[in-house]
Write an enzyme that holds these catalytic residues in place. Structure first.
Site, PDB file in Angstrom:
ATOM      1  N   HIS A   1      20.055  -8.791   0.741  1.00 45.17           N
ATOM      2  CA  HIS A   1      20.183  -7.447   0.157  1.00 45.17           C
ATOM      3  C   HIS A   1      21.366  -6.711   0.756  1.00 45.17           C
ATOM      4  CE1 HIS A   1      16.349  -7.172  -2.099  1.00 45.17           C
ATOM      5  NE2 HIS A   1      15.974  -8.101  -1.236  1.00 45.17           N
TER       6      HIS A   1
ATOM      7  N   CYS B   1      11.734  -3.420  -7.076  1.00 48.43           N
ATOM      8  CA  CYS B   1      12.062  -4.611  -6.290  1.00 48.43           C
ATOM      9  C   CYS B   1      11.418  -4.427  -4.916  1.00 48.43           C
ATOM     10  CB  CYS B   1      13.581  -4.759  -6.169  1.00 48.43           C
ATOM     11  SG  CYS B   1      14.086  -6.185  -5.183  1.00 48.43           S
ATOM     12  N   GLY B   2      10.405  -5.216  -4.619  1.00 52.43           N
ATOM     13  CA  GLY B   2       9.664  -5.050  -3.370  1.00 52.43           C
ATOM     14  C   GLY B   2      10.506  -5.379  -2.149  1.00 52.43           C
ATOM     15  N   THR B   3      11.245  -6.479  -2.209  1.00 54.83           N
ATOM     16  CA  THR B   3      12.096  -6.830  -1.063  1.00 54.83           C
ATOM     17  C   THR B   3      13.245  -5.833  -0.930  1.00 54.83           C
ATOM     18  OG1 THR B   3      13.262  -8.410  -2.498  1.00 54.83           O
ATOM     19  CG2 THR B   3      11.588  -9.290  -0.987  1.00 54.83           C
ATOM     20  N   GLY B   4      13.693  -5.286  -2.081  1.00 55.42           N
ATOM     21  CA  GLY B   4      14.733  -4.249  -2.025  1.00 55.42           C
ATOM     22  C   GLY B   4      14.224  -3.004  -1.325  1.00 55.42           C
TER      23      GLY B   4
ATOM     24  N   CYS C   1       9.863 -12.553  -3.022  1.00 49.13           N
ATOM     25  CA  CYS C   1       9.650 -11.581  -4.099  1.00 49.13           C
ATOM     26  C   CYS C   1       8.478 -10.693  -3.685  1.00 49.13           C
ATOM     27  CB  CYS C   1       9.363 -12.271  -5.433  1.00 49.13           C
ATOM     28  SG  CYS C   1       9.160 -11.092  -6.794  1.00 49.13           S
ATOM     29  N   GLY C   2       8.786  -9.483  -3.244  1.00 51.84           N
ATOM     30  CA  GLY C   2       7.744  -8.613  -2.699  1.00 51.84           C
ATOM     31  C   GLY C   2       6.690  -8.234  -3.725  1.00 51.84           C
TER      32      GLY C   2
ATOM     33  N   ASN D   1       7.976  -4.597 -12.524  1.00 50.02           N
ATOM     34  CA  ASN D   1       8.717  -5.846 -12.245  1.00 50.02           C
ATOM     35  C   ASN D   1       7.752  -6.958 -12.625  1.00 50.02           C
ATOM     36  OD1 ASN D   1       9.669  -7.431  -9.117  1.00 50.02           O
ATOM     37  ND2 ASN D   1      10.500  -7.837 -11.131  1.00 50.02           N
TER      38      ASN D   1
ATOM     39  N   ASN E   1      21.257  -9.158  -3.822  1.00 50.53           N
ATOM     40  CA  ASN E   1      20.543  -8.069  -4.522  1.00 50.53           C
ATOM     41  C   ASN E   1      21.198  -6.751  -4.122  1.00 50.53           C
ATOM     42  OD1 ASN E   1      18.059  -9.575  -5.713  1.00 50.53           O
ATOM     43  ND2 ASN E   1      18.159 -10.257  -3.573  1.00 50.53           N
TER      44      ASN E   1
ATOM     45  N   GLN F   1      10.727 -12.639 -13.103  1.00 57.14           N
ATOM     46  CA  GLN F   1      10.598 -13.838 -12.272  1.00 57.14           C
ATOM     47  C   GLN F   1       9.435 -14.703 -12.750  1.00 57.14           C
ATOM     48  OE1 GLN F   1      11.124 -10.754 -10.366  1.00 57.14           O
ATOM     49  NE2 GLN F   1      13.248 -11.341  -9.994  1.00 57.14           N
TER      50      GLN F   1
ATOM     51  N   ASN G   1      14.080 -16.796 -10.513  1.00 53.50           N
ATOM     52  CA  ASN G   1      14.603 -15.607 -11.197  1.00 53.50           C
ATOM     53  C   ASN G   1      14.721 -15.826 -12.699  1.00 53.50           C
ATOM     54  OD1 ASN G   1      15.056 -13.567  -9.208  1.00 53.50           O
ATOM     55  ND2 ASN G   1      16.843 -14.702  -8.445  1.00 53.50           N
TER      56      ASN G   1
ATOM     57  N   GLU H   1      19.007  -6.635  -9.382  1.00 48.78           N
ATOM     58  CA  GLU H   1      18.500  -7.840  -8.726  1.00 48.78           C
ATOM     59  C   GLU H   1      19.374  -9.066  -9.026  1.00 48.78           C
ATOM     60  OE1 GLU H   1      14.539  -9.119  -8.645  1.00 48.78           O
ATOM     61  OE2 GLU H   1      13.659  -7.117  -8.802  1.00 48.78           O
ATOM     62  N   ARG H   2      19.667  -9.809  -7.984  1.00 43.43           N
ATOM     63  CA  ARG H   2      20.303 -11.115  -8.155  1.00 43.43           C
ATOM     64  C   ARG H   2      19.480 -11.924  -9.152  1.00 43.43           C
ATOM     65  NH1 ARG H   2      20.333 -15.432  -3.207  1.00 43.43           N
ATOM     66  NH2 ARG H   2      18.097 -14.921  -3.333  1.00 43.43           N
TER      67      ARG H   2
HETATM   68  N1  LIG Z   1      15.988 -11.170  -7.368  1.00 41.49           N
HETATM   69  C1  LIG Z   1      15.493 -11.539  -6.037  1.00 41.49           C
HETATM   70  C2  LIG Z   1      14.085 -12.179  -6.133  1.00 41.49           C
HETATM   71  C3  LIG Z   1      13.011 -11.206  -6.672  1.00 41.49           C
HETATM   72  C4  LIG Z   1      12.847  -9.993  -5.806  1.00 41.49           C
HETATM   73  C5  LIG Z   1      12.051  -8.814  -6.384  1.00 41.49           C
HETATM   74  N2  LIG Z   1      11.537  -8.958  -7.698  1.00 41.49           N
HETATM   75  C6  LIG Z   1      10.980  -8.306  -5.404  1.00 41.49           C
HETATM   76  O1  LIG Z   1       9.968  -7.719  -5.826  1.00 41.49           O
HETATM   77  O2  LIG Z   1      11.228  -8.469  -4.172  1.00 41.49           O
HETATM   78  C7  LIG Z   1      16.478 -12.526  -5.387  1.00 41.49           C
HETATM   79  O3  LIG Z   1      17.247 -13.181  -6.112  1.00 41.49           O
HETATM   80  O4  LIG Z   1      16.457 -12.634  -4.155  1.00 41.49           O
END
Ligand SMILES: N[C@H](CCC[C@H](N)C(=O)O)C(=O)O
Length: 269
Positions: A151, A209-212, A74-75, A13, A182, A47, A65, A200-201
């Site tokens: 999410h 995706c870290g937050t995912g 963004c994790g 990512n 997301n 990002q 984004n 990802e949104r």
């Molecule tokens: N697309 C996400 C932001 C980036 C998250 C992702 N790249 C991560 O590592 O958390 C959003 O619109 O909330």
């Protein structure tokens, strides 16, 4: 005006990092962010990350984004900038205050406490976010979690068999999600391992995706499907996520610097 940048990634990512903590940059906007992120006519990234001074933390991290939209979390980028910073740091984001510690080849991050109320996700109307009575084809009965960004999480028998390139944008843009969402499709392999793919949104299919990973692990824990520490296996690699009810989420994993360069600001402004 010549602007330096650092190209980084977390499990594939990828990010363009602009460090304005010491010297100011001209104002960023959606159009400029989109131009820099474009993989054909710009530098190219999922990002764009802007680091700025902060009155309440070691520094502020702003996240744009691929489509230019500014978001709250963004994790993977948090681990990357923690590694860049080189020592423990508190990081102010629009999604909340984070605490990060660089760790051999990456970082460990306190991602803050997850939120579950329908209006904190946010959803367009009241709903049980642990078991939502909605669905799209084979994706049914999701959960929703906010980890600084929104999410929605679906558990399926085989996440690799889901046509996420088609269903991802449909769900991302559904009116149920007033600021979009997301989209996470996950397979529980056992009580300590989850396989995950993310649409990802504002960026589409990403390698990680870290937050995912945080949102999916927390949702699986709330449903009692996994233990309080799990490995989340994304296409780009693995993250370690730990959480217990009432606690903050701990995410640990790698981050990398790819190269450094500079560009002419006026080419995008
Ligand atoms: N697309 C996400 C932001 C980036 C998250 C992702 N790249 C991560 O590592 O958390 C959003 O619109 O909330």
């Amino acid at each position: 005006m010549r602007i330096p940048f650092i190209k980084m990634h977390g499990l594939g990512n990828d990010f363009v990092v602009l460090d304005a903590r010491e010297n100011d940059l001209p104002d960023l906007n959606e159009s400029i962010a989109r131009g820099i992120a474009d993989r054909h006519t710009g530098i190219g990234c999922d990002q764009l990350i802007l680091l700025q001074p902060s009155d309440s933390a070691d520094f502020r991290m702003r996240i744009y984004n691929h489509d230019g939209g500014e978001v709250g979390a963004c994790g993977n980028a948090t681990r990357a900038v923690a590694m860049l910073h080189g020592s423990n740091a508190t990081i102010e984001t629009d999604g909340g205050m984070l605490a990060a510690s660089p760790r051999d080849g990456g970082a460990s991050v306190d991602m803050g406490a997850p939120r579950f109320d329908w209006d904190a996700i946010p959803l367009a109307y009241p709903m049980d976010t642990l078991s939502m009575p909605v669905g799209w084809e084979m994706l049914q009965n999701p959960g929703a979690v906010n980890v600084g960004n929104p999410h929605v999480i679906f558990f399926v028998d085989d996440c690799d068999a889901v046509p996420l390139d088609r269903l991802g944008p449909e769900i991302e843009n559904d009116p149920l999600f007033p600021v979009r969402v997301n989209v996470n499709v996950a397979t529980i392999e056992d009580r300590s391992r989850i396989r995950l793919r993310v649409w990802e949104r504002g960026a589409g299919l990403t390698k990680a995706c870290g937050t995912g990973a945080c949102a999916t692990a927390v949702h699986a824990m709330r449903r009692r499907l996994v233990d309080s520490e799990v490995t989340v296996a994304l296409p780009g690699g693995d993250l370690q996520i730990a959480w217990s009810e009432g606690e903050t989420i701990r995410m640990t994993g790698p981050a990398s610097e790819s190269f450094r360069g500079s560009f002419e600001w006026d080419d995008y402004a």
